[in-house]
Design a protein around this motif. Structure first.
Motif, PDB file in Angstrom:
ATOM      1  N   LYS A 116      38.050  36.539  43.510  1.00 43.99           N
ATOM      2  CA  LYS A 116      38.714  37.805  43.899  1.00 43.99           C
ATOM      3  C   LYS A 116      39.439  37.704  44.882  1.00 43.99           C
ATOM      4  O   LYS A 116      40.594  38.337  44.963  1.00 43.99           O
ATOM      5  CB  LYS A 116      37.430  38.915  43.875  1.00 43.99           C
ATOM      6  CG  LYS A 116      36.783  39.316  42.753  1.00 43.99           C
ATOM      7  CD  LYS A 116      35.756  40.103  43.022  1.00 43.99           C
ATOM      8  CE  LYS A 116      34.762  40.708  41.885  1.00 43.99           C
ATOM      9  NZ  LYS A 116      34.032  39.778  41.348  1.00 43.99           N
ATOM     10  N   LYS A 117      39.104  36.926  45.954  1.00 41.93           N
ATOM     11  CA  LYS A 117      40.098  36.908  47.351  1.00 41.93           C
ATOM     12  C   LYS A 117      41.434  36.318  46.896  1.00 41.93           C
ATOM     13  O   LYS A 117      42.296  36.783  47.088  1.00 41.93           O
ATOM     14  CB  LYS A 117      39.366  35.591  47.983  1.00 41.93           C
ATOM     15  CG  LYS A 117      40.049  35.468  49.516  1.00 41.93           C
ATOM     16  CD  LYS A 117      39.248  34.458  50.338  1.00 41.93           C
ATOM     17  CE  LYS A 117      38.893  33.169  49.895  1.00 41.93           C
ATOM     18  NZ  LYS A 117      37.910  32.664  50.850  1.00 41.93           N
ATOM     19  N   TYR A 118      41.561  35.048  46.019  1.00 44.98           N
ATOM     20  CA  TYR A 118      42.792  34.532  45.570  1.00 44.98           C
ATOM     21  C   TYR A 118      43.498  35.342  44.775  1.00 44.98           C
ATOM     22  O   TYR A 118      44.676  35.518  44.966  1.00 44.98           O
ATOM     23  CB  TYR A 118      42.462  33.250  44.825  1.00 44.98           C
ATOM     24  CG  TYR A 118      42.041  32.018  45.415  1.00 44.98           C
ATOM     25  CD1 TYR A 118      41.800  32.120  47.023  1.00 44.98           C
ATOM     26  CD2 TYR A 118      41.314  31.187  44.998  1.00 44.98           C
ATOM     27  CE1 TYR A 118      41.435  31.171  47.841  1.00 44.98           C
ATOM     28  CE2 TYR A 118      40.452  30.267  45.802  1.00 44.98           C
ATOM     29  CZ  TYR A 118      40.723  29.976  47.074  1.00 44.98           C
ATOM     30  OH  TYR A 118      40.362  29.023  47.739  1.00 44.98           O
ATOM     31  N   CYS A 119      42.873  36.192  43.855  1.00 45.05           N
ATOM     32  CA  CYS A 119      43.466  37.134  42.896  1.00 45.05           C
ATOM     33  C   CYS A 119      44.111  38.039  43.498  1.00 45.05           C
ATOM     34  O   CYS A 119      45.408  38.526  43.267  1.00 45.05           O
ATOM     35  CB  CYS A 119      42.487  37.409  41.932  1.00 45.05           C
ATOM     36  SG  CYS A 119      43.173  38.451  40.442  1.00 45.05           S
ATOM     37  N   LEU A 120      43.325  38.840  44.472  1.00 45.61           N
ATOM     38  CA  LEU A 120      43.797  40.161  45.406  1.00 45.61           C
ATOM     39  C   LEU A 120      44.986  39.656  46.031  1.00 45.61           C
ATOM     40  O   LEU A 120      46.061  40.519  46.051  1.00 45.61           O
ATOM     41  CB  LEU A 120      42.753  40.713  45.819  1.00 45.61           C
ATOM     42  CG  LEU A 120      41.630  41.550  44.966  1.00 45.61           C
ATOM     43  CD1 LEU A 120      40.364  42.001  45.662  1.00 45.61           C
ATOM     44  CD2 LEU A 120      42.195  42.737  44.208  1.00 45.61           C
ATOM     45  N   ASN A 121      44.865  38.702  46.679  1.00 42.91           N
ATOM     46  CA  ASN A 121      45.880  38.260  47.869  1.00 42.91           C
ATOM     47  C   ASN A 121      47.336  38.117  47.217  1.00 42.91           C
ATOM     48  O   ASN A 121      48.403  38.311  47.675  1.00 42.91           O
ATOM     49  CB  ASN A 121      45.421  37.011  48.555  1.00 42.91           C
ATOM     50  CG  ASN A 121      44.416  37.656  49.676  1.00 42.91           C
ATOM     51  OD1 ASN A 121      44.292  38.396  49.907  1.00 42.91           O
ATOM     52  ND2 ASN A 121      43.754  36.516  50.174  1.00 42.91           N
ATOM     53  N   ILE A 122      47.397  37.318  45.743  1.00 43.61           N
ATOM     54  CA  ILE A 122      48.345  36.997  45.158  1.00 43.61           C
ATOM     55  C   ILE A 122      48.889  38.321  44.661  1.00 43.61           C
ATOM     56  O   ILE A 122      50.362  38.581  44.927  1.00 43.61           O
ATOM     57  CB  ILE A 122      48.243  35.981  43.987  1.00 43.61           C
ATOM     58  CG1 ILE A 122      47.918  34.647  44.555  1.00 43.61           C
ATOM     59  CG2 ILE A 122      49.382  36.069  43.137  1.00 43.61           C
ATOM     60  CD1 ILE A 122      47.289  33.854  43.626  1.00 43.61           C
ATOM     61  N   LEU A 123      48.348  39.181  44.120  1.00 49.67           N
ATOM     62  CA  LEU A 123      48.818  40.495  43.502  1.00 49.67           C
ATOM     63  C   LEU A 123      49.240  41.290  44.540  1.00 49.67           C
ATOM     64  O   LEU A 123      50.359  42.017  44.474  1.00 49.67           O
ATOM     65  CB  LEU A 123      47.961  41.224  42.792  1.00 49.67           C
ATOM     66  CG  LEU A 123      47.268  40.526  41.439  1.00 49.67           C
ATOM     67  CD1 LEU A 123      46.168  41.310  40.778  1.00 49.67           C
ATOM     68  CD2 LEU A 123      48.494  40.103  40.404  1.00 49.67           C
ATOM     69  N   ARG A 124      48.841  41.370  45.806  1.00 47.96           N
ATOM     70  CA  ARG A 124      49.271  42.123  46.830  1.00 47.96           C
ATOM     71  C   ARG A 124      50.703  41.662  47.271  1.00 47.96           C
ATOM     72  O   ARG A 124      51.639  42.427  47.570  1.00 47.96           O
ATOM     73  CB  ARG A 124      48.438  42.200  48.057  1.00 47.96           C
ATOM     74  CG  ARG A 124      47.031  42.969  48.031  1.00 47.96           C
ATOM     75  CD  ARG A 124      46.410  42.930  49.482  1.00 47.96           C
ATOM     76  NE  ARG A 124      45.033  43.425  49.220  1.00 47.96           N
ATOM     77  CZ  ARG A 124      43.981  42.669  49.366  1.00 47.96           C
ATOM     78  NH1 ARG A 124      44.154  41.477  49.451  1.00 47.96           N
ATOM     79  NH2 ARG A 124      42.862  43.449  48.956  1.00 47.96           N
ATOM     80  N   HIS A 125      50.887  40.171  47.059  1.00 45.77           N
ATOM     81  CA  HIS A 125      52.203  39.981  47.416  1.00 45.77           C
ATOM     82  C   HIS A 125      53.271  40.319  46.466  1.00 45.77           C
ATOM     83  O   HIS A 125      54.499  40.316  46.975  1.00 45.77           O
ATOM     84  CB  HIS A 125      51.918  38.172  47.435  1.00 45.77           C
ATOM     85  CG  HIS A 125      53.381  37.483  47.455  1.00 45.77           C
ATOM     86  ND1 HIS A 125      53.918  37.495  48.868  1.00 45.77           N
ATOM     87  CD2 HIS A 125      54.073  37.089  46.884  1.00 45.77           C
ATOM     88  CE1 HIS A 125      55.049  36.824  48.720  1.00 45.77           C
ATOM     89  NE2 HIS A 125      55.022  36.478  47.505  1.00 45.77           N
ATOM     90  N   PHE A 126      52.974  40.666  45.418  1.00 47.02           N
ATOM     91  CA  PHE A 126      53.850  41.276  44.437  1.00 47.02           C
ATOM     92  C   PHE A 126      53.791  42.699  44.088  1.00 47.02           C
ATOM     93  O   PHE A 126      54.500  43.153  43.435  1.00 47.02           O
ATOM     94  CB  PHE A 126      53.273  40.519  42.913  1.00 47.02           C
ATOM     95  CG  PHE A 126      53.964  39.097  43.007  1.00 47.02           C
ATOM     96  CD1 PHE A 126      55.047  38.822  42.120  1.00 47.02           C
ATOM     97  CD2 PHE A 126      53.034  38.231  43.174  1.00 47.02           C
ATOM     98  CE1 PHE A 126      55.419  37.580  42.181  1.00 47.02           C
ATOM     99  CE2 PHE A 126      53.146  36.598  43.088  1.00 47.02           C
ATOM    100  CZ  PHE A 126      54.490  36.397  42.398  1.00 47.02           C
ATOM    101  N   GLY A 127      53.494  43.038  45.263  1.00 42.24           N
ATOM    102  CA  GLY A 127      53.302  44.655  45.385  1.00 42.24           C
ATOM    103  C   GLY A 127      52.454  45.414  44.632  1.00 42.24           C
ATOM    104  O   GLY A 127      52.587  46.559  44.370  1.00 42.24           O
ATOM    105  N   ILE A 128      51.361  45.040  43.798  1.00 44.33           N
ATOM    106  CA  ILE A 128      50.393  45.404  43.062  1.00 44.33           C
ATOM    107  C   ILE A 128      49.345  46.196  44.167  1.00 44.33           C
ATOM    108  O   ILE A 128      49.026  45.397  45.050  1.00 44.33           O
ATOM    109  CB  ILE A 128      49.465  44.403  42.214  1.00 44.33           C
ATOM    110  CG1 ILE A 128      50.511  43.661  41.509  1.00 44.33           C
ATOM    111  CG2 ILE A 128      48.515  45.241  41.442  1.00 44.33           C
ATOM    112  CD1 ILE A 128      51.103  44.776  40.302  1.00 44.33           C
TER     113      ILE A 128
END
Length: 326
Positions: A116-128
């Motif tokens: 979840k940590k990796y997943c959420l951090n990546i998606l925030r970077h893409f504006g999700i």
């Protein structure tokens, strides 16, 4: 005909759900195209069962079976294991080393979306949009004031790497935070504490089908419990409305985001992502790269509404997986 191993079970508490998913896959595979076999993977034993319920141990050196003095090897693996080691990348890496095709995501995609940590951090970077969150590990000194100031109450405490809402608690007051953290740490050495988002929860399946990314009809989830926990998911304590009764523009917005997430991670196979809609704005919760496939699961119901048979989907998954390896 190709020999297909439908793997099921796993090392987590989701194994009972995986057995149902695996049996659904086995029953729906076309016997004119494939010889299908049920393979069970548990911590203490890997084995295959034939139609007479006879058990044959799996040779882990090459994932073969010695059957009647003949070595049975598999042309493709259909992965129906929820949680570890089927959804977190462990088996994907193993099959890559053996050069055996398998359905679903590869090691990297599985590992990063399961965390979840990796997943959420990546998606925030893409504006999700995502909920505010704090990540902790067992050896870390915990500063509750920082957590309270950033997250507040109510909040969710979750294992960082776990599925089916195992070890997840909704916490309303500070005095219950320690117990919730202890429960989450039983499932994983890292946990995530997230702010509570009040809104409408939806789930949407996305997959590659006939070489196109397909977004399935959206399901609205209404849980009888405080949230869509393990009991709600698998004991009938939730109402699932497929297709959802969302406004047209909101439905399109969620489908656009779900497809974007699939593309961001360059995913393969059948996935299911979940969102909370707050004031017309979807917030990403999590994604499952090996979603439930039993008759009671969400994704098969979405396939039914979309007019797509499970047999067609499973056959397409296998054929594409084999083509990618050749």
């Amino acid at each position: 005909m190709k020999n297909i191993a439908v793997i099921m079970g796993g090392y987590s508490k989701e194994s009972s759900i995986s057995l149902k998913s695996g049996n659904t896959v086995y029953k729906n595979l076309c016997n004119k195209q494939f010889h299908s076999y049920c393979v069970y993977i548990f911590k203490d034993e890997w084995f295959m069962k034939d139609e007479n319920n006879t058990k044959y141990p799996i040779n882990k050196k090459d994932f073969s079976v010695n059957m009647e003095n003949k070595s049975l090897k598999f042309d493709c693996i259909f992965n129906a294991i929820h949680g570890t080691p089927g959804e977190d990348g462990m088996l994907q890496a193993y099959f890559d080393l053996l050069n055996i095709p398998y359905t679903g995501c590869n090691f990297y995609q599985s590992n990063i979306t399961f965390n979840k940590k990796y997943c959420l951090n990546i998606l925030r970077h893409f504006g999700i949009n995502t909920a505010k969150s704090v990540f902790l590990n067992k050896n870390q000194k915990i500063n509750k004031k920082i957590i309270l100031d950033k997250i507040g109450f109510p909040c969710f405490v979750k294992p960082n790497k776990s599925g089916s809402s195992l070890g997840v608690s909704k916490v309303f007051v500070e005095k219950n935070l320690n117990n919730a953290m202890d429960e989450a740490f039983k499932e994983d050495e890292e946990i995530i504490i997230q702010s509570f988002l009040k809104g409408k929860e939806v789930s949407v399946g996305v997959l590659k089908f006939k070489n196109e990314i397909l977004v399935l009809p959206i399901t609205e989830i209404i849980s009888q419990n405080e949230f869509f926990d393990f009991e709600s998911k698998y004991s009938g304590k939730s109402k699932e409305i497929t297709p959802s009764k969302l406004a047209y523009h909101l439905e399109n917005k969620i489908k656009y985001i779900a497809k974007k997430v699939y593309r961001i991670f360059n995913l393969s196979g059948i996935t299911r992502s979940e969102y909370i809609i707050v004031n017309g704005k979807p917030y990403f919760l999590e994604i499952n790269t090996i979603p439930g496939l039993s008759e009671d699961s969400i994704v098969p119901k979405q396939f039914k509404i979309a007019g797509i048979s499970l047999s067609d989907v499973f056959c397409d998954e296998i054929n594409r997986s084999i083509e990618q390896k050749t």
